[in-house]
Motif scaffolding. Structure first.
Motif, PDB file in Angstrom:
ATOM      1  N   ALA A 161     -71.231  -8.923  17.710  1.00 38.77           N
ATOM      2  CA  ALA A 161     -69.776  -9.077  17.568  1.00 38.77           C
ATOM      3  C   ALA A 161     -69.252  -9.508  18.923  1.00 38.77           C
ATOM      4  N   GLY A 162     -68.369 -10.505  18.901  1.00 41.72           N
ATOM      5  CA  GLY A 162     -68.011 -11.137  20.165  1.00 41.72           C
ATOM      6  C   GLY A 162     -66.589 -10.908  20.608  1.00 41.72           C
ATOM      7  N   GLN A 163     -66.232 -11.645  21.653  1.00 45.92           N
ATOM      8  CA  GLN A 163     -64.895 -11.510  22.244  1.00 45.92           C
ATOM      9  C   GLN A 163     -63.819 -12.038  21.320  1.00 45.92           C
ATOM     10  N   SER A 164     -64.105 -13.183  20.673  1.00 48.80           N
ATOM     11  CA  SER A 164     -63.102 -13.702  19.751  1.00 48.80           C
ATOM     12  C   SER A 164     -63.670 -13.478  18.361  1.00 48.80           C
ATOM     13  N   ALA A 165     -62.945 -12.718  17.584  1.00 51.65           N
ATOM     14  CA  ALA A 165     -63.466 -12.331  16.278  1.00 51.65           C
ATOM     15  C   ALA A 165     -63.810 -13.577  15.460  1.00 51.65           C
ATOM     16  N   ALA A 166     -65.095 -13.682  15.093  1.00 53.10           N
ATOM     17  CA  ALA A 166     -65.555 -14.876  14.374  1.00 53.10           C
ATOM     18  C   ALA A 166     -65.409 -14.672  12.875  1.00 53.10           C
ATOM     19  N   VAL A 167     -64.181 -14.586  12.432  1.00 54.72           N
ATOM     20  CA  VAL A 167     -63.947 -14.386  10.995  1.00 54.72           C
ATOM     21  C   VAL A 167     -63.087 -15.528  10.471  1.00 54.72           C
ATOM     22  N   ASP A 168     -63.203 -15.791   9.171  1.00 58.69           N
ATOM     23  CA  ASP A 168     -62.455 -16.886   8.561  1.00 58.69           C
ATOM     24  C   ASP A 168     -61.077 -16.385   8.137  1.00 58.69           C
ATOM     25  N   GLU A 169     -60.069 -16.965   8.747  1.00 55.16           N
ATOM     26  CA  GLU A 169     -58.672 -16.553   8.529  1.00 55.16           C
ATOM     27  C   GLU A 169     -58.203 -16.690   7.096  1.00 55.16           C
ATOM     28  N   PHE A 170     -58.817 -17.655   6.392  1.00 58.54           N
ATOM     29  CA  PHE A 170     -58.292 -17.979   5.063  1.00 58.54           C
ATOM     30  C   PHE A 170     -58.992 -17.208   3.947  1.00 58.54           C
ATOM     31  N   LEU A 171     -59.987 -16.426   4.321  1.00 61.33           N
ATOM     32  CA  LEU A 171     -60.646 -15.567   3.333  1.00 61.33           C
ATOM     33  C   LEU A 171     -60.128 -14.145   3.494  1.00 61.33           C
ATOM     34  N   THR A 172     -60.338 -13.317   2.485  1.00 59.35           N
ATOM     35  CA  THR A 172     -59.981 -11.904   2.622  1.00 59.35           C
ATOM     36  C   THR A 172     -61.068 -11.240   3.454  1.00 59.35           C
ATOM     37  N   GLY A 173     -60.795  -9.990   3.855  1.00 61.55           N
ATOM     38  CA  GLY A 173     -61.788  -9.231   4.607  1.00 61.55           C
ATOM     39  C   GLY A 173     -63.074  -9.119   3.810  1.00 61.55           C
ATOM     40  N   ARG A 174     -62.929  -8.769   2.532  1.00 59.42           N
ATOM     41  CA  ARG A 174     -64.103  -8.581   1.680  1.00 59.42           C
ATOM     42  C   ARG A 174     -64.901  -9.890   1.547  1.00 59.42           C
ATOM     43  N   GLU A 175     -64.174 -10.994   1.348  1.00 64.13           N
ATOM     44  CA  GLU A 175     -64.858 -12.287   1.198  1.00 64.13           C
ATOM     45  C   GLU A 175     -65.635 -12.659   2.467  1.00 64.13           C
ATOM     46  N   ASN A 176     -65.052 -12.318   3.621  1.00 64.33           N
ATOM     47  CA  ASN A 176     -65.755 -12.588   4.874  1.00 64.33           C
ATOM     48  C   ASN A 176     -67.096 -11.865   4.907  1.00 64.33           C
ATOM     49  N   LEU A 177     -67.066 -10.593   4.519  1.00 70.11           N
ATOM     50  CA  LEU A 177     -68.306  -9.815   4.563  1.00 70.11           C
ATOM     51  C   LEU A 177     -69.315 -10.329   3.540  1.00 70.11           C
ATOM     52  N   GLN A 178     -68.792 -10.739   2.378  1.00 71.09           N
ATOM     53  CA  GLN A 178     -69.696 -11.260   1.344  1.00 71.09           C
ATOM     54  C   GLN A 178     -70.386 -12.537   1.823  1.00 71.09           C
ATOM     55  N   MET A 179     -69.601 -13.340   2.555  1.00 74.67           N
ATOM     56  CA  MET A 179     -70.173 -14.578   3.080  1.00 74.67           C
ATOM     57  C   MET A 179     -71.320 -14.258   4.052  1.00 74.67           C
ATOM     58  N   VAL A 180     -71.103 -13.255   4.890  1.00 66.36           N
ATOM     59  CA  VAL A 180     -72.161 -12.870   5.833  1.00 66.36           C
ATOM     60  C   VAL A 180     -73.386 -12.378   5.062  1.00 66.36           C
ATOM     61  N   GLY A 181     -73.152 -11.587   4.017  1.00 66.92           N
ATOM     62  CA  GLY A 181     -74.262 -11.096   3.185  1.00 66.92           C
ATOM     63  C   GLY A 181     -75.060 -12.251   2.605  1.00 66.92           C
ATOM     64  N   THR A 182     -74.367 -13.307   2.206  1.00 63.30           N
ATOM     65  CA  THR A 182     -75.043 -14.482   1.649  1.00 63.30           C
ATOM     66  C   THR A 182     -75.907 -15.137   2.731  1.00 63.30           C
ATOM     67  N   LEU A 183     -75.352 -15.183   3.940  1.00 61.54           N
ATOM     68  CA  LEU A 183     -76.120 -15.780   5.048  1.00 61.54           C
ATOM     69  C   LEU A 183     -77.400 -14.983   5.321  1.00 61.54           C
ATOM     70  N   TYR A 184     -77.326 -13.681   5.077  1.00 59.27           N
ATOM     71  CA  TYR A 184     -78.511 -12.836   5.276  1.00 59.27           C
ATOM     72  C   TYR A 184     -79.451 -12.902   4.069  1.00 59.27           C
ATOM     73  N   ASN A 185     -79.091 -13.728   3.077  1.00 62.57           N
ATOM     74  CA  ASN A 185     -79.917 -13.853   1.871  1.00 62.57           C
ATOM     75  C   ASN A 185     -80.033 -12.559   1.077  1.00 62.57           C
ATOM     76  N   LEU A 186     -78.974 -11.763   1.102  1.00 57.66           N
ATOM     77  CA  LEU A 186     -79.024 -10.511   0.336  1.00 57.66           C
ATOM     78  C   LEU A 186     -78.680 -10.822  -1.120  1.00 57.66           C
ATOM     79  N   GLY A 187     -79.168  -9.987  -2.025  1.00 59.55           N
ATOM     80  CA  GLY A 187     -78.842 -10.155  -3.444  1.00 59.55           C
ATOM     81  C   GLY A 187     -77.398  -9.748  -3.701  1.00 59.55           C
TER      82      GLY A 187
END
Ligand code: ATP
Length: 333
Positions: free
Chosen positions: A84-110
């Protein structure tokens, strides 16, 4: 008992053109502990974090994370770490939940795993109620928390937090500290970079001071304070008497007094209360009015000054900044 090293850094160097961002750094971080890398702007903290998180390759030296080489085994390293960095690397146009889901997809989780982990992380990070709002509506502190949450989705065994609270207001900073303390109480290994002495003091088991790409010293917060050697006498005087007070106290110490804050002067007090009494007597003899005087333990700020000769807040790579700041620098004899 030692749990072994989670991170080992040996002779790591990295330059950007003429700038030596890291000049041969060695360190090791014991598993399950918090390591604070403390230094001013430009000291090389982010460069080291980037190397350890495989975003950048060193020019020289070697580093391992969980025994894996960050250059030759970069892909495996990435599965073990969270950043986690100095400038929060999150997508402004997604919800909090959608941001986390996107990360989960990047990790190839089911899909089930993604849902379960996102819900779990949102709860832990105190964002469950705001989870379905778009991030654009979040405060700075909430964005940082979401950024931290995103780095948790992959359940990393080692976390890298690069200046997690820089730019946050004091309340959000304390909230984030509490959250970090909760995470590390579960035994996660954490490398935290910070410019805040108080932050390193509060969160880290061990602290390394980095300045101009070089580690100056390393130890527990108490060991670093002990290296200062003695308590500190701090005197507050009216602004008009400030320079006179600095001159008087300079006579009492082998080191230059700290004096960057108008009206305040500090010197080491090797003889404790005796030094304090002597300081008061001399100031009184010269007719300098004293508003306040204290004998205190050295802070990490004092340690930084003692060891580097300049304040932790100044830009390490900018020579013009060297002469400023509170000082405990050894005098040239
Ligand atoms: P900050 O607290 O400001 O983030 P830092 O301790 O993380 O500072 P680094 O970002 O590692 O420091 O920078 C170390 C030095 O390398 C600085 O002098 C910086 O200006 C320089 N530097 C960093 N990245 C680059 C780059 N991409 N190109 C050129 N110089 C760089």
């Amino acid at each position: 008992m030692s749990n072994g090293s989670a991170v080992v850094v040996e002779g790591v160097a990295k330059s950007y053109g003429e700038v030596k961002a890291l000049d041969g750094v060695d360190l090791s971080i014991e598993r399950g502990t918090v390591f604070g890398l403390l230094g001013p702007n430009g000291a090389g903290k982010t460069t080291l974090v980037k190397i350890l998180t495989t975003l950048l390759q060193p020019d020289r030296g070697r580093a391992t994370v969980e025994g894996l080489d960050v250059v030759t085994q970069a892909a495996e390293v990435r599965t073990r770490i969270g950043l986690a960095g100095q400038s929060a690397a999150v997508d402004e146009f997604l919800t909090g939940r959608e941001n986390l889901q996107m990360v989960g997809t990047l990790y190839n989780l089911g899909r089930e795993d993604i849902k379960r982990r996102s819900d779990d992380v949102l709860e832990r990070i105190g964002l469950a109620d705001a989870a379905d709002r778009v991030v654009r509506t979040y405060s700075g502190g909430m964005r940082r928390r979401l950024d931290l949450a995103a780095s948790l989705v992959g359940r990393p065994s080692i976390f890298f937090l690069d200046e997690p609270t820089t730019g946050l207001d004091p309340r959000s900073r304390i909230d984030l500290w509490e959250l970090i303390e909760e995470l590390v109480s579960e035994g996660t290994t954490l490398l935290l970079t910070t410019q805040y002495l108080e932050e390193a003091d509060r969160l880290a088991n061990r602290i390394a001071l980095i300045d101009r790409g070089t580690l100056i010293t390393e130890g527990t917060a108490d060991q670093l304070k002990d290296r200062m050697g003695s308590d500190v006498v701090e005197v507050t005087v009216p602004a008009a008497s400030w320079s006179e007070a600095v001159a008087v106290l300079a006579e009492l110490s082998d080191e230059e007094p700290h004096s960057n804050e108008i009206g305040r002067v500090a010197i080491p007090a090797p003889e404790g209360a005796r030094t304090l009494l002597e300081a008061v007597r001399r100031l009184d003899d010269r007719g300098v009015e004293i508003d306040d005087v204290t004998l205190r333990k050295p802070t990490l700020d004092d340690v930084f000054l003692a060891l580097t000769g300049h304040a932790a807040e100044t830009d390490a790579q900018e020579p013009a900044a060297k002469g400023r700041g509170r000082r405990f620098a050894r005098r040239e004899s």
